[in-house]
Write a protein that holds these residues in place. Sequence first.
Motif, PDB file in Angstrom:
ATOM      1  N   PHE A   9      -9.806  12.827  -3.330  1.00  0.00           N
ATOM      2  CA  PHE A   9      -8.463  13.181  -3.725  1.00  0.00           C
ATOM      3  C   PHE A   9      -7.609  12.218  -4.497  1.00  0.00           C
ATOM      4  N   PHE A  10      -7.700  11.064  -4.134  1.00  0.00           N
ATOM      5  CA  PHE A  10      -6.928   9.975  -4.608  1.00  0.00           C
ATOM      6  C   PHE A  10      -7.365   9.650  -5.948  1.00  0.00           C
ATOM      7  N   ILE A  11      -8.913   9.682  -6.039  1.00  0.00           N
ATOM      8  CA  ILE A  11      -9.465   9.294  -7.488  1.00  0.00           C
ATOM      9  C   ILE A  11      -9.165  10.393  -8.309  1.00  0.00           C
ATOM     10  N   GLU A  12      -9.274  11.996  -7.798  1.00  0.00           N
ATOM     11  CA  GLU A  12      -9.242  12.934  -8.752  1.00  0.00           C
ATOM     12  C   GLU A  12      -7.719  13.293  -9.200  1.00  0.00           C
ATOM     13  N   ASN A  13      -6.793  12.737  -8.282  1.00  0.00           N
ATOM     14  CA  ASN A  13      -5.304  13.012  -8.610  1.00  0.00           C
ATOM     15  C   ASN A  13      -4.788  11.592  -8.769  1.00  0.00           C
ATOM     16  N   PRO A  14      -4.725  10.895  -9.956  1.00  0.00           N
ATOM     17  CA  PRO A  14      -4.299   9.388  -9.965  1.00  0.00           C
ATOM     18  C   PRO A  14      -2.863   9.286  -9.615  1.00  0.00           C
ATOM     19  N   ALA A  15      -2.499   8.160  -9.168  1.00  0.00           N
ATOM     20  CA  ALA A  15      -1.179   7.721  -8.563  1.00  0.00           C
ATOM     21  C   ALA A  15      -0.047   8.245  -9.719  1.00  0.00           C
ATOM     22  N   PRO A  16       1.130   8.667  -9.192  1.00  0.00           N
ATOM     23  CA  PRO A  16       2.207   9.057 -10.209  1.00  0.00           C
ATOM     24  C   PRO A  16       2.935   7.560 -10.695  1.00  0.00           C
ATOM     25  N   PRO A  17       3.467   7.760 -12.128  1.00  0.00           N
ATOM     26  CA  PRO A  17       3.783   6.651 -12.529  1.00  0.00           C
ATOM     27  C   PRO A  17       4.993   5.906 -11.651  1.00  0.00           C
ATOM     28  N   THR A  18       5.449   6.757 -10.870  1.00  0.00           N
ATOM     29  CA  THR A  18       6.847   6.198  -9.882  1.00  0.00           C
ATOM     30  C   THR A  18       6.259   5.503  -8.704  1.00  0.00           C
ATOM     31  N   LEU A  19       4.767   5.468  -8.749  1.00  0.00           N
ATOM     32  CA  LEU A  19       4.452   4.684  -7.263  1.00  0.00           C
ATOM     33  C   LEU A  19       4.712   3.268  -7.115  1.00  0.00           C
ATOM     34  N   SER A  20       4.677   2.462  -8.191  1.00  0.00           N
ATOM     35  CA  SER A  20       4.969   0.914  -7.999  1.00  0.00           C
ATOM     36  C   SER A  20       6.179   0.789  -7.712  1.00  0.00           C
ATOM     37  N   ASP A  21       7.247   1.726  -8.045  1.00  0.00           N
ATOM     38  CA  ASP A  21       8.868   1.458  -7.863  1.00  0.00           C
ATOM     39  C   ASP A  21       8.881   1.889  -6.310  1.00  0.00           C
ATOM     40  N   VAL A  22       8.258   2.914  -6.047  1.00  0.00           N
ATOM     41  CA  VAL A  22       8.579   3.519  -4.605  1.00  0.00           C
ATOM     42  C   VAL A  22       7.796   2.458  -3.510  1.00  0.00           C
ATOM     43  N   GLU A  23       6.891   1.779  -3.913  1.00  0.00           N
ATOM     44  CA  GLU A  23       6.271   0.371  -3.284  1.00  0.00           C
ATOM     45  C   GLU A  23       7.182  -0.465  -3.269  1.00  0.00           C
ATOM     46  N   ASN A  24       7.627  -0.807  -4.126  1.00  0.00           N
ATOM     47  CA  ASN A  24       8.490  -1.947  -4.226  1.00  0.00           C
ATOM     48  C   ASN A  24       9.806  -1.609  -3.108  1.00  0.00           C
ATOM     49  N   LYS A  25      10.473  -0.331  -3.290  1.00  0.00           N
ATOM     50  CA  LYS A  25      11.556  -0.093  -2.529  1.00  0.00           C
ATOM     51  C   LYS A  25      11.154  -0.132  -0.903  1.00  0.00           C
ATOM     52  N   VAL A  26      10.023   0.489  -0.890  1.00  0.00           N
ATOM     53  CA  VAL A  26       9.675   0.578   0.663  1.00  0.00           C
ATOM     54  C   VAL A  26       9.361  -0.771   1.291  1.00  0.00           C
ATOM     55  N   ASN A  27       8.696  -1.751   0.459  1.00  0.00           N
ATOM     56  CA  ASN A  27       8.454  -3.058   0.947  1.00  0.00           C
ATOM     57  C   ASN A  27       9.642  -3.784   1.128  1.00  0.00           C
ATOM     58  N   LYS A  28      10.905  -3.661   0.276  1.00  0.00           N
ATOM     59  CA  LYS A  28      11.785  -4.467   0.341  1.00  0.00           C
ATOM     60  C   LYS A  28      12.719  -4.189   1.394  1.00  0.00           C
ATOM     61  N   PHE A  29      12.714  -2.773   1.710  1.00  0.00           N
ATOM     62  CA  PHE A  29      13.529  -1.869   2.867  1.00  0.00           C
ATOM     63  C   PHE A  29      13.018  -2.644   4.110  1.00  0.00           C
ATOM     64  N   ILE A  30      11.499  -2.441   4.183  1.00  0.00           N
ATOM     65  CA  ILE A  30      10.811  -2.962   5.576  1.00  0.00           C
ATOM     66  C   ILE A  30      11.067  -4.690   5.852  1.00  0.00           C
ATOM     67  N   ASP A  31      11.125  -5.146   4.797  1.00  0.00           N
ATOM     68  CA  ASP A  31      11.367  -6.698   4.764  1.00  0.00           C
ATOM     69  C   ASP A  31      12.718  -7.196   5.271  1.00  0.00           C
ATOM     70  N   LEU A  32      13.888  -6.098   4.898  1.00  0.00           N
ATOM     71  CA  LEU A  32      15.294  -6.306   5.358  1.00  0.00           C
ATOM     72  C   LEU A  32      15.631  -5.893   6.829  1.00  0.00           C
ATOM     73  N   GLN A  33      14.394  -5.538   7.647  1.00  0.00           N
ATOM     74  CA  GLN A  33      14.737  -4.965   8.936  1.00  0.00           C
ATOM     75  C   GLN A  33      14.817  -6.108   9.818  1.00  0.00           C
ATOM     76  N   PRO A  34      15.838  -6.161  10.678  1.00  0.00           N
ATOM     77  CA  PRO A  34      15.915  -6.853  11.834  1.00  0.00           C
ATOM     78  C   PRO A  34      14.536  -6.743  12.822  1.00  0.00           C
ATOM     79  N   GLU A  35      14.263  -7.905  13.489  1.00  0.00           N
ATOM     80  CA  GLU A  35      12.972  -7.739  14.353  1.00  0.00           C
ATOM     81  C   GLU A  35      13.080  -6.636  15.370  1.00  0.00           C
TER      82      GLU A  35
END
Length: 310
Positions: A9-35
Motif C-alpha cells: 500500500f505504501f509503495i503504491e500510494n507514495p508519501a504526501p509532500p507534507t510528510l516531512s513537515d509532519v515528521e519534523n513537527k511530531v519529533n519536535k513535539f515528542i522531544d519537548l515532552q517532560p519525562e
Amino acid sequence: MENEDAMRFFIENPAPPTLSDVENKVNKFIDLQPENRNVVLVTSGGTLVPMEKNMVRYIDNFSAGSRGAASAEYFCKAGYAVIFLYRNFSMMPFVRHFEGPWTNLFAKKDDESPLSWEIKDSLRNMLSNSLEDLELMKEQNQLLCLPYTMLTEYLWYLKTVAEGLKCLRSRALFYLAAAVSDFHIPAQDMSEHKIQSGAGKDKLELTMRPVPKFLRYLVDSWAPEALIISFKLETDENILIHKARAALHRYNHQLVIANLLTTRKRSVAFVIHDSVMWLHLSEDDLRNGVEIEYYIVSQCVKLHKEKNLT
Ligand code: PAZ
C-alpha cells in the motif's frame, strides 16, 4: 501476508509532500515532552477516498469529529500530551462548541456606527476562555494538531506518529476514534480524469479493494509496547459486540470501544478480553451536559496506569 499488503500500500500510494513537515513537527513535539508525561495519539474524523486521480468525486466516511475532539480535550486535562490527527475542517478540541458558520458568532449592535458587528454577548466569555485554553495547551506543548483529508495521508501520518512515539514505549497510548475507510480504489485502477456520464451509460460500476489492516501493523511492529485502543462503529446492534470481539482477537490489542451510530453520544461498550462493560450516560449526566467522552477517557487513563504498573 497482511504486513506485505501494508508495505505494498505504501509503495503504491507514495508519501504526501507534507510528510516531512509532519515528521519534523511530531519529533519536535515528542522531544519537548517532560519525562513523566504520557503521550496519546487521538485520531478523529473520517477519511476520504478519491474516485478519480484528478478528483472531482470521492467517497467519505461518516464522522463529525466530536468524539475525537472531546476526547483530546479530556486527555489534555488529564495531563497527557495529545497528538490530534484530525480530518481537516472537522471539530477541534477546546473550540468545538463554536463549530458551524462563523457568521453565527456575531450580532449587530443597536447603534448606527459603521463597525456595528460584535461577538454575541452570550458567547464572548466562553469564546475567550476556549481560545485561552487552546493557546495554553499549545504553549505547554500539550497539543499538536495535524490535519489530514485523504485515506493515504491518514495512513502515512499514522505510521509516522507511531514511529516517533516508539521511543516512549509504554508511555504512548493510541486512541483510534477516526472512521477509516475499509475500501479504496488502488491508484493503478483509478480513472485519471473525471468519470464520464452520458449516452448509453445507465449505471456506474466501481471496484473497490480492501484497505490493508493497519491495526495489525501498529500492534505488531509500529508500537508493540503502547496501549492501543480502537473504536468499532456499527449500525446493527445485533452484530456490534461480536464485531468488536472479533477485532480484539484478530489484532490482539488491549481494548475495543464499540458504539452504534444512533446512540454513540450516550452509550458505548468496552470490550476487553472476554468481558463487555456498557457505559451509559444517566439522566442526570444528560441534564448536566456531562459528555460520555469524560467517562471514556477516565477509563482509558485508568487502564493505561494499570498496564504500566504490571
Ligand atoms: O466523530 P463522531 O463523534 O461523529 O463519531 C465518532 C465515531 C462513531 C466515528 C467513533 O466513535 C467510532 O466509532 N470510530 C470508529 C469507526 C469505525 O468503526 O471505523
